[in-house]
Enzyme design. Structure first.
Site, PDB file in Angstrom:
ATOM      1  N   GLU A 137     118.045 -39.223 123.773  1.00  0.00           N
ATOM      2  CA  GLU A 137     118.265 -37.994 123.011  1.00  0.00           C
ATOM      3  C   GLU A 137     118.479 -38.272 121.526  1.00  0.00           C
ATOM      4  O   GLU A 137     117.865 -37.626 120.678  1.00  0.00           O
ATOM      5  CB  GLU A 137     119.465 -37.231 123.575  1.00  0.00           C
ATOM      6  CG  GLU A 137     119.792 -35.981 122.772  1.00  0.00           C
ATOM      7  CD  GLU A 137     120.920 -35.150 123.381  1.00  0.00           C
ATOM      8  OE1 GLU A 137     121.417 -35.521 124.461  1.00  0.00           O
ATOM      9  OE2 GLU A 137     121.281 -34.129 122.786  1.00  0.00           O
ATOM     10  N   GLU A 185     130.292 -26.222 126.468  1.00  0.00           N
ATOM     11  CA  GLU A 185     129.076 -25.676 125.864  1.00  0.00           C
ATOM     12  C   GLU A 185     128.599 -24.427 126.594  1.00  0.00           C
ATOM     13  O   GLU A 185     127.404 -24.257 126.857  1.00  0.00           O
ATOM     14  CB  GLU A 185     127.982 -26.746 125.825  1.00  0.00           C
ATOM     15  CG  GLU A 185     128.376 -27.944 124.965  1.00  0.00           C
ATOM     16  CD  GLU A 185     127.322 -29.036 124.890  1.00  0.00           C
ATOM     17  OE1 GLU A 185     126.485 -29.105 125.789  1.00  0.00           O
ATOM     18  OE2 GLU A 185     127.342 -29.808 123.922  1.00  0.00           O
ATOM     19  N   ASP A 223     128.856 -37.746 121.286  1.00  0.00           N
ATOM     20  CA  ASP A 223     127.763 -37.370 122.177  1.00  0.00           C
ATOM     21  C   ASP A 223     126.600 -38.346 122.104  1.00  0.00           C
ATOM     22  O   ASP A 223     125.551 -38.018 121.555  1.00  0.00           O
ATOM     23  CB  ASP A 223     127.282 -35.955 121.817  1.00  0.00           C
ATOM     24  CG  ASP A 223     126.338 -35.396 122.872  1.00  0.00           C
ATOM     25  OD1 ASP A 223     126.321 -35.920 123.983  1.00  0.00           O
ATOM     26  OD2 ASP A 223     125.621 -34.432 122.556  1.00  0.00           O
TER      27      ASP A 223
END
Lengths: 675, 675
Positions: free
Chosen positions: B384, B277, B356
């Site tokens: 998250e 990323e 993820d």
């Protein structure tokens, strides 16, 4: 490290555009800051007596004193041009009129060189069609964490503000004032309509800084406006209410406004976004928008100031599950009943469409609904929904369509907002400039700013002719041999660019389908289940929003005849607005003969294919790169953006086509690849 | 203005949890900062000789000197508890072991009070199953413009940093160290794996501040780690390369690491997110991840330090139009070939699933593919993708499932990462705490942090039993009458909360469908045409990602038997992972007997309905609000969040159902309202 060249691009006023004028003998007559500007523009030319000068620029009173008689009366907000074989006279009633007349001359002479059509001898009177010709800046003093400094700005930071303060060097503001005075602009609002705490203080603590900016604009005949928060009495004045019917509130506005005029005697007034997207407004006190606007108008009235009150009021916390609500109805529902109740120095500012500056919307029905209210049409030069100044998208053809549109079958929108004696309005737009060295990000987006100004002066001007003017000025340094090639290439790139952008983005007037994050690139469902009231309702059978009276939200009924009838039926509704007004099956046949789904597939493919010709047009100028007319920096920027436009357009094409293929299951008989 | 009560909530260590212990006579034997901590904890209790004390906490060497013989050898990374009718001995090989033994006693006694099951007499040895029991903090020193200070943090700012610097008052860090030592944690990385320029300097210029933090953790038996940038040699050292095979680069790391150990002798090591990323990494130099990790490992090796190297490496600029690429494959493709090539002090840190931290993913096949590499399982305590600590979502049942999962049909994931002699790993997780007064935003999210620590010590512990422990400690101040009611209410709210969250969000393992803006709330198509490689491919006929070997991306083939066969076929694939592995028609029948579309409609409806019982459970405690055990502030926070969870869950239900109704056209025979 060599220091980079930070000189901003001259846009449509390169030195070359003035070169021919400076070879003449000149006389400038009369007083005023704008005539000082003319004198400065002509400083390189030899002075001559009025009797003998080849070019005379004069204020009417000074012209008369100097013995220039036999001239027509100089008009209000216009100028007289008298051209003979060896002499040109420019006469304005005010110094600003004279300056605008002078800039018109610069433009006309450059354009004549491009088109080869000589300027006619004789007397011409040019009068602005729209009294208000305004640019709104959505600039913040502070940098917003994710919006940047200029809300919906795609050309760098603000030319007014830097690092949390008003810039000490206002050179870019002066250059900007010169550019927009050239195309006819006479008013600028210098801060964002979303007024945050820091920016609110421009009205009070930082007024001395606004004075500096107003001085720059004054020399170019432009009045300065401030966007103000309806919540100012509480935010700035420490009052316990913003209620427009409270005497203390009205008193606060009167006193504060008097201070502004004591500092800036030609201050324009206030622009207000109230009860909109979280901004405070009169609704909190059970008051109408007329109550709110009139109270502020009262404070401005003794000083000759105006309130621009935005009609962009809607519920931005809608329930997507409630299919009967319709954001498109909101402005009409809120404002039409208030017609006739606004004070005489209030102008209601109405976005051209009922939603929000989409690439295709019908005209706002509010424009036809308030004959007893001063109105301004609000356009968006900044390309929020039209490619972020990364895509070539010349918007003048769109604006021209709006201005020529006859709302009730008779009066054009241009006429409606121009108004008539005592109740005149105009046109205003969100500016597209910033501290970028090309002013507008995309160099070709300069043409939008130019054309906006020119249309506000002359709404019936032809967009293609305005593009010629812009090319003639911008590339004035080009040789006789180069200029036709540049002209031809840019027309090939720009003339149809708005329709091309439409063709690879949201189809048939349905709007949005844009990335909710920043309004750039596709996000087909990004607004589909949102509180913003912007839906397309695509399902496996069809797509579009039923806004008919018979079976839909009734929005079509907000129009006068003949549009209410035309829009009501899917059979008569124009193709390009079909999905704005109707939910139809994918197999619905358009007037073009294609089905909706085939149109979606084909038009996106064709639009992307057309970008080949756009690239080729630019490539055709390759041998001119590095000449005075076309720098290598210009070329670099162009190539970078043309590549980005193609990348993004392909993404649009593919996402839209795939989305509708997955929903409809209809294969593309043309055999396009659909992922 | 009265000053607000800023005392943080005691979480699972209220004074009441220690009260009974403090009534006993105590003796604490041995040296070391953690034994000083025990002494401080017991400062309120009367001291007594070793022979007569009712509670003895001792380091093994001091216990022997004091004549406490006939005890089993104290284990490595564990403790011995000897309980008789009138006495408890806690013996640890190190002072940290003794401290953890002491905290285990606190927990056991509180839990016994809750369950009513008396603690057995005799000798018990408790040994940590996982050597590495770590929390990663994604904390930045600076506040990120839109991410806030803590990336994916939902509990306020950082407890370590404030206003661009390390906090001068580290009181919250000390309190945090105490909490996590209590549940077994022995390592903490104190800064974000995405290492920005400011945070990179913790390694050098700000090392003296890290020393202060390490001191806090040392008193609780916790080693401090830093996240470091692979780009440090260039960013901090002024080198011209970060190439791991360049001698200057290796030298820079060696010298820099030596400086760290000179300042912090028990420093843990470095956590590295490389080539992921946008972070720099060895790929830029044509080197492998083993090259990169081993070079840094070499710098740490003389000092006994460890590199934690993240396997979260994938192409985040994927082409959604290319249906053959599959982000799920990436970690295995990148790392499996490197098995056996990592240095002995490298631990490869592997997210539990191949994507993820989704609410449902299969276990990462990398866990089975690297028998010759030290591995750590990475979990995410911060929510998250599981409701941002606004939703009740007790995650221990999920983690327990992962840890018990037998990758090759034999060894559990817990055993795989625990490793064996000389090649041991463990479990690490992203922390969910912040400067919030409840530490975790949602007060019940404290239980996730607690349970994570306990599972890292004992992966086979029952999640429901761990919840009992957490309740027993957290509500230790409750009376005998109150405690069972609190226990019953919280189990009703939390036991099934993970499955409930799954049931109103993305269905059947398909993942994402989450708002791309912040990963909270529905955004069904938000990642569907994106570069992130996370798709569901829903069309009018079906949904899901074909990851089979036969017709799909081949991802299923990355598993050993029996999973590769089980996942390969839609007939044998577990329902909850069906859409992760297969693209199936909406009418596909699940093992449950329902069709996919009916499951989507029904489960979302049922999950939202279950929130009634959740609310009722909390309401049942109304009369306890305002008691020591349950403050009104706790109640306020709970009610606010329960309302938000319901609002958001309804939005999920409605958007998911409407989305699939519009696509499939299948009406809901159960008659649910679908918009």
């Amino acid at each position: 490290m060599s220091s980079p060249d930070l000189t901003p691009h001259p846009a449509w006023l390169p030195d070359a555009a003035f070169a021919a004028l400076l070879t003449r003998t000149v006389a400038v007559l009369g007083e005023g800051p704008c005539l000082d500007t003319v004198r400065a523009e002509l400083a390189g030319a030899p002075s001559e007596s009025v009797a003998d000068a080849q070019l005379v620029v004069a204020r009417a009173d000074a012209a008369a004193i100097a013995g220039l008689n036999d001239l027509p009366d100089a008009p209000i907000d216009g100028h007289v041009t008298v051209r003979t074989a060896d002499r040109v006279l420019i006469i304005g009633r005010t110094d600003a009129d004279a300056l605008r007349g002078f800039y018109a001359l610069v433009r006309d002479e450059a354009t004549a060189r491009l088109t080869g059509e000589p300027l006619p001898h004789g007397t011409r009177i040019s009068v602005a069609a729209e009294p208000l010709r305004m640019l709104d800046h959505w600039d913040n003093i502070d940098v917003h964490p994710w919006m940047g400094q200029v809300e919906r700005g795609y050309a760098g930071g603000s030319i007014f503000y830097d690092a949390g303060n008003i810039r000490s060097d206002l050179g870019r503001v002066r250059a900007y004032a010169r550019l927009i005075a050239n195309c006819g602009i006479n008013a600028v609002a210098i801060n964002n309509v979303n007024v945050h705490a820091r920016e609110a203080r421009l009205l009070t603590d930082d007024l001395h800084e606004v004075v500096r900016i107003a001085e720059m604009f004054r020399a170019y005949g432009i009045r300065t406006f401030l966007s103000v928060s309806f919540g100012s009495p509480m935010m700035l004045g420490g009052l316990s209410t913003n209620d427009p019917l409270e005497g203390t509130v009205a008193d606060w506005w009167s006193a504060t406004t008097a201070d502004v005029y004591a500092a800036i005697s030609d201050f324009g007034g206030f622009l207000v976004k109230a009860d909109s997207e979280g901004q405070p407004g009169p609704f909190a006190y059970g008051r109408t928008h007329a109550d709110g606007a009139n109270m502020i108008a009262q404070a401005l009235r003794p000083h000759g100031g105006t309130v621009l009150w935005r009609a962009f009021v809607y519920n931005h916390s809608q329930d997507w599950q409630d299919r009967s609500t319709d954001r498109a109805r909101a402005a009409h529902d809120h404002f039409a009943p208030l017609d006739g109740s606004f004070a005489e120095n209030v102008i209601l500012q109405i976005k051209h469409g009922p939603l929000d500056f989409q690439v295709r919307e019908p005209l706002s029905p509010v424009l036809a609904a308030m004959p007893n209210t001063r109105l301004a049409l609000e356009l968006q030069v900044t390309q929020e929904y039209t490619g972020h100044q990364k895509h070539v998208c010349y918007l003048a053809p769109a604006w021209s369509e709006y201005l020529r549109f006859r709302m009730d079958g008779e009066r054009s929108v241009a006429d409606i907002v121009a108004g008539s004696d005592g109740a005149r309005g105009g046109i205003t737009a969100v500016s597209n400039i910033g501290a970028d060295m090309f002013w507008t990000g995309h160099p070709l987006a300069q043409a939008n700013l130019y054309a906006f100004g020119r249309l506000s002066w002359d709404p019936m001007a032809e967009p293609i002719a305005l593009l010629d003017e812009w090319i003639a000025l911008t590339f004035a340094a080009a040789s006789e041999a180069q200029l036709p090639r540049i002209r031809s290439a840019l027309h090939a790139m720009m003339d149809e660019s708005w329709l091309r952008y439409e063709a690879y983005t949201a189809p048939l007037g349905v709007g949005f389908m844009v990335s909710a994050q920043n309004h750039y690139g596709p996000g087909i469902d990004d607004y589909e289940y949102s509180k913003w009231g912007t839906y397309h309702f695509a399902d496996r059978d069809g797509v579009g929003v039923d806004r008919s009276v018979a079976t839909g939200t009734g929005y079509a009924g907000q129009y006068p005849s003949p549009w209410r009838e035309i829009y009501e039926s899917a059979q008569t509704c124009p193709d390009e607005l079909l999905l704005f007004f109707h939910h139809v099956p994918y197999e619905h046949a358009l007037h073009s003969g294609k089905t909706v789904i085939q149109h979606i597939y084909d038009s996106r493919q064709e639009a992307v294919q057309q970008l080949d010709a756009v690239d080729e047009a630019w490539d055709s100028l390759a041998d001119l790169i590095g000449t005075t007319a076309l720098t290598s920096k210009y070329d670099e920027r162009m190539r970078e953006l043309l590549a980005e436009q193609r990348r993004n357009a392909v993404e649009w094409r593919d996402q839209v086509r795939t989305y509708f293929f997955r929903k409809s299951g209809v294969p593309d008989p043309a055999g396009h690849v659909i992922y």
